[in-house]
Design a protein around this motif. Sequence first.
Motif, PDB file in Angstrom:
ATOM      1  N   ILE A  98       4.138   6.109  -2.048  1.00 15.27           N
ATOM      2  CA  ILE A  98       4.791   5.449  -0.915  1.00 15.27           C
ATOM      3  C   ILE A  98       3.958   5.712   0.323  1.00 15.27           C
ATOM      4  CG2 ILE A  98       6.885   5.231   0.478  1.00 15.27           C
ATOM      5  CD1 ILE A  98       7.166   6.905  -2.881  1.00 15.27           C
ATOM      6  N   VAL A  99       3.548   4.630   0.993  1.00 16.90           N
ATOM      7  CA  VAL A  99       2.724   4.738   2.200  1.00 16.90           C
ATOM      8  C   VAL A  99       3.407   3.961   3.322  1.00 16.90           C
ATOM      9  CG1 VAL A  99       0.642   4.930   0.793  1.00 16.90           C
ATOM     10  CG2 VAL A  99       1.311   2.692   1.717  1.00 16.90           C
ATOM     11  N   PRO A 100       3.065   4.270   4.589  1.00 12.73           N
ATOM     12  CA  PRO A 100       3.703   3.541   5.697  1.00 12.73           C
ATOM     13  C   PRO A 100       3.451   2.041   5.609  1.00 12.73           C
ATOM     14  CG  PRO A 100       2.554   5.491   6.494  1.00 12.73           C
ATOM     15  CD  PRO A 100       2.164   5.327   5.060  1.00 12.73           C
ATOM     16  N   ARG A 101       4.482   1.273   5.843  1.00 11.51           N
ATOM     17  CA  ARG A 101       4.356  -0.182   5.784  1.00 11.51           C
ATOM     18  C   ARG A 101       3.360  -0.660   6.847  1.00 11.51           C
ATOM     19  NH1 ARG A 101       9.874  -2.880   5.566  1.00 11.51           N
ATOM     20  NH2 ARG A 101       9.752  -1.787   3.560  1.00 11.51           N
ATOM     21  N   GLY A 102       2.523  -1.573   6.457  1.00  7.46           N
ATOM     22  CA  GLY A 102       1.504  -2.086   7.355  1.00  7.46           C
ATOM     23  C   GLY A 102       0.207  -1.317   7.306  1.00  7.46           C
ATOM     24  N   GLN A 103       0.186  -0.181   6.596  1.00  6.72           N
ATOM     25  CA  GLN A 103      -1.025   0.634   6.503  1.00  6.72           C
ATOM     26  C   GLN A 103      -1.513   0.755   5.055  1.00  6.72           C
ATOM     27  OE1 GLN A 103      -1.166   4.183   9.085  1.00  6.72           O
ATOM     28  NE2 GLN A 103       0.896   3.635   9.783  1.00  6.72           N
ATOM     29  N   GLU A 104      -1.160  -0.252   4.262  1.00  9.94           N
ATOM     30  CA  GLU A 104      -1.516  -0.211   2.844  1.00  9.94           C
ATOM     31  C   GLU A 104      -3.035  -0.170   2.636  1.00  9.94           C
ATOM     32  OE1 GLU A 104       2.448  -2.193   3.406  1.00  9.94           O
ATOM     33  OE2 GLU A 104       0.442  -2.433   4.284  1.00  9.94           O
ATOM     34  N   ASP A 105      -3.786  -0.941   3.406  1.00 11.63           N
ATOM     35  CA  ASP A 105      -5.239  -0.984   3.222  1.00 11.63           C
ATOM     36  C   ASP A 105      -5.884   0.362   3.567  1.00 11.63           C
ATOM     37  OD1 ASP A 105      -5.053  -3.594   2.429  1.00 11.63           O
ATOM     38  OD2 ASP A 105      -5.676  -4.447   4.358  1.00 11.63           O
ATOM     39  N   ARG A 106      -5.301   1.066   4.530  1.00 10.42           N
ATOM     40  CA  ARG A 106      -5.843   2.374   4.902  1.00 10.42           C
ATOM     41  C   ARG A 106      -5.608   3.411   3.811  1.00 10.42           C
ATOM     42  NH1 ARG A 106      -3.834   6.366   9.880  1.00 10.42           N
ATOM     43  NH2 ARG A 106      -5.194   8.119   9.296  1.00 10.42           N
ATOM     44  N   TYR A 107      -4.403   3.392   3.236  1.00  9.98           N
ATOM     45  CA  TYR A 107      -4.036   4.480   2.329  1.00  9.98           C
ATOM     46  C   TYR A 107      -4.246   4.183   0.849  1.00  9.98           C
ATOM     47  CZ  TYR A 107      -2.106   6.981   6.298  1.00  9.98           C
ATOM     48  OH  TYR A 107      -1.965   7.658   7.484  1.00  9.98           O
ATOM     49  N   ARG A 108      -4.454   2.930   0.483  1.00 12.89           N
ATOM     50  CA  ARG A 108      -4.678   2.649  -0.938  1.00 12.89           C
ATOM     51  C   ARG A 108      -5.897   3.387  -1.487  1.00 12.89           C
ATOM     52  NH1 ARG A 108      -2.680  -1.062  -4.391  1.00 12.89           N
ATOM     53  NH2 ARG A 108      -1.781  -2.317  -2.721  1.00 12.89           N
ATOM     54  N   PRO A 109      -7.049   3.390  -0.798  1.00 12.62           N
ATOM     55  CA  PRO A 109      -8.181   4.167  -1.328  1.00 12.62           C
ATOM     56  C   PRO A 109      -7.882   5.668  -1.428  1.00 12.62           C
ATOM     57  CG  PRO A 109      -8.914   2.645   0.385  1.00 12.62           C
ATOM     58  CD  PRO A 109      -7.422   2.661   0.429  1.00 12.62           C
ATOM     59  N   VAL A 110      -7.014   6.164  -0.554  1.00 17.32           N
ATOM     60  CA  VAL A 110      -6.649   7.584  -0.591  1.00 17.32           C
ATOM     61  C   VAL A 110      -5.846   7.886  -1.851  1.00 17.32           C
ATOM     62  CG1 VAL A 110      -5.281   9.380   0.523  1.00 17.32           C
ATOM     63  CG2 VAL A 110      -6.725   7.869   1.908  1.00 17.32           C
ATOM     64  N   VAL A 111      -4.759   7.153  -2.058  1.00 20.52           N
ATOM     65  CA  VAL A 111      -3.893   7.461  -3.201  1.00 20.52           C
ATOM     66  C   VAL A 111      -4.557   7.094  -4.525  1.00 20.52           C
ATOM     67  CG1 VAL A 111      -1.793   7.279  -1.822  1.00 20.52           C
ATOM     68  CG2 VAL A 111      -2.639   5.255  -3.041  1.00 20.52           C
ATOM     69  N   ASP A 112      -5.498   6.146  -4.498  1.00 21.28           N
ATOM     70  CA  ASP A 112      -6.204   5.807  -5.737  1.00 21.28           C
ATOM     71  C   ASP A 112      -7.061   6.961  -6.256  1.00 21.28           C
ATOM     72  OD1 ASP A 112      -5.095   3.312  -5.914  1.00 21.28           O
ATOM     73  OD2 ASP A 112      -6.872   2.221  -5.221  1.00 21.28           O
ATOM     74  N   ARG A 113      -7.346   7.950  -5.417  1.00 26.73           N
ATOM     75  CA  ARG A 113      -8.108   9.126  -5.861  1.00 26.73           C
ATOM     76  C   ARG A 113      -7.287  10.007  -6.800  1.00 26.73           C
ATOM     77  NH1 ARG A 113     -12.039   9.515  -7.003  1.00 26.73           N
ATOM     78  NH2 ARG A 113     -12.490  11.689  -6.428  1.00 26.73           N
ATOM     79  N   THR A 114      -5.979   9.791  -6.831  1.00 29.24           N
ATOM     80  CA  THR A 114      -5.097  10.639  -7.631  1.00 29.24           C
ATOM     81  C   THR A 114      -5.460  10.620  -9.109  1.00 29.24           C
ATOM     82  OG1 THR A 114      -3.308  10.243  -6.046  1.00 29.24           O
ATOM     83  CG2 THR A 114      -2.684  11.104  -8.198  1.00 29.24           C
ATOM     84  N   ALA A 115      -5.879   9.470  -9.623  1.00 25.17           N
ATOM     85  CA  ALA A 115      -6.216   9.385 -11.046  1.00 25.17           C
ATOM     86  C   ALA A 115      -7.351  10.344 -11.388  1.00 25.17           C
ATOM     87  CB  ALA A 115      -6.589   7.950 -11.409  1.00 25.17           C
ATOM     88  N   ASP A 116      -8.373  10.418 -10.531  1.00 29.66           N
ATOM     89  CA  ASP A 116      -9.477  11.346 -10.789  1.00 29.66           C
ATOM     90  C   ASP A 116      -9.035  12.797 -10.632  1.00 29.66           C
ATOM     91  OD1 ASP A 116     -11.239   9.345 -11.406  1.00 29.66           O
ATOM     92  OD2 ASP A 116     -12.238   9.330  -9.455  1.00 29.66           O
TER      93      ASP A 116
END
Length: 361
Positions: free
Chosen positions: A131-149
Amino acid sequence: PARPLRRSDAFTVTVRHHGNGKAPRSGLTGWRFGSDGGFACAAQASRADTFFPCNDHPSDKATWTFHLSAPEGYVAAANGELLRRTRRADGSTVWHFALRERMATELVGIAVVRGTYLYGSSHRGLPLRHIVPRGQEDRYRPVVDRTADHLAWLEAKFGRYPFSVYGCHIYDGYSDALENQTLSLFSTDWFTPDAAGRPRYETTMVHELVHQWYGDSVTPADWQQAWLNEGPAVHYAALYGEERGWSVLDDKMRAAYAGLDKIRAQDGPPGRPRELGGTNIYDGGALVLYALRLRIGDKRFDHVMRLWPERFKDRNVTSEDFIRHAVRVTGDRSLHGFLRDWLFGAVNPPMPGRPDWRADT
């Protein structure tokens, strides 16, 4: 009850409570309020009973269901898996969650926020929801995508992740980072690259993810055992940073060693803290593990740490359990005294293989 309860009888208690979480109170609360008008809860260590009735002690773990009503424009989040959503006539939605694995009260992570769910999966197919702040999806998607690694890196060390789902909740209503079970909570302030442009905040993400094994699945029997949570989280976050060239674990541990004698005198040794949140639990706990690694070697140390969450999954543990575990895995009975000196001693023992290390005076 109308009839006395007998030992082992099953029963249900329903408690109705009303409050807005903002009334004047003494002491700290488990609620955190954000700029979006929503909230997230951060109950560690003993704040869960500020918003629901419970035996707020880490030894009392249970399975959970949550039913959260969110006004139109908001989403709800909670530990575990989302089962369904129920729309109401007034435009609000009731979100229904279930956590099938047992959890201590201090790890409850419910929220109602103006946020966006981002989905993914680990390399072996574990569902991820963030869950990321609405409107800031592009900023935080690369951050949370690191979780898999991060998951792949830790599963190689500890074995399979112990729960059925994981994710990160990033929220400006919270100022720190917290290992709420299956849904770690992070302040928006964490996620800025360092001066060299490196994402060193990933060490914080790894720290909270380590807790899913060390602290959430294997939980301290009481808060005197908190180093069993924080020591591994600090150790492996620092190791992750070292492998990426961001820091040197040996330097961090040398600095911790120099200052720990003063901290032992003031706050207690790692295994007998006088209160929570101190360096003795965090860096001091990591230093205990670092000393153990130097004493027994990398291979045996890795075996000790991997088998711990496997053998004690879903249980409550003590420092004595860890000492016995280390002795059992290695066959080295001298570790009884070695680990007790490090955990309970008034001063640092000599660091194995580091004769030049000294404590500050």
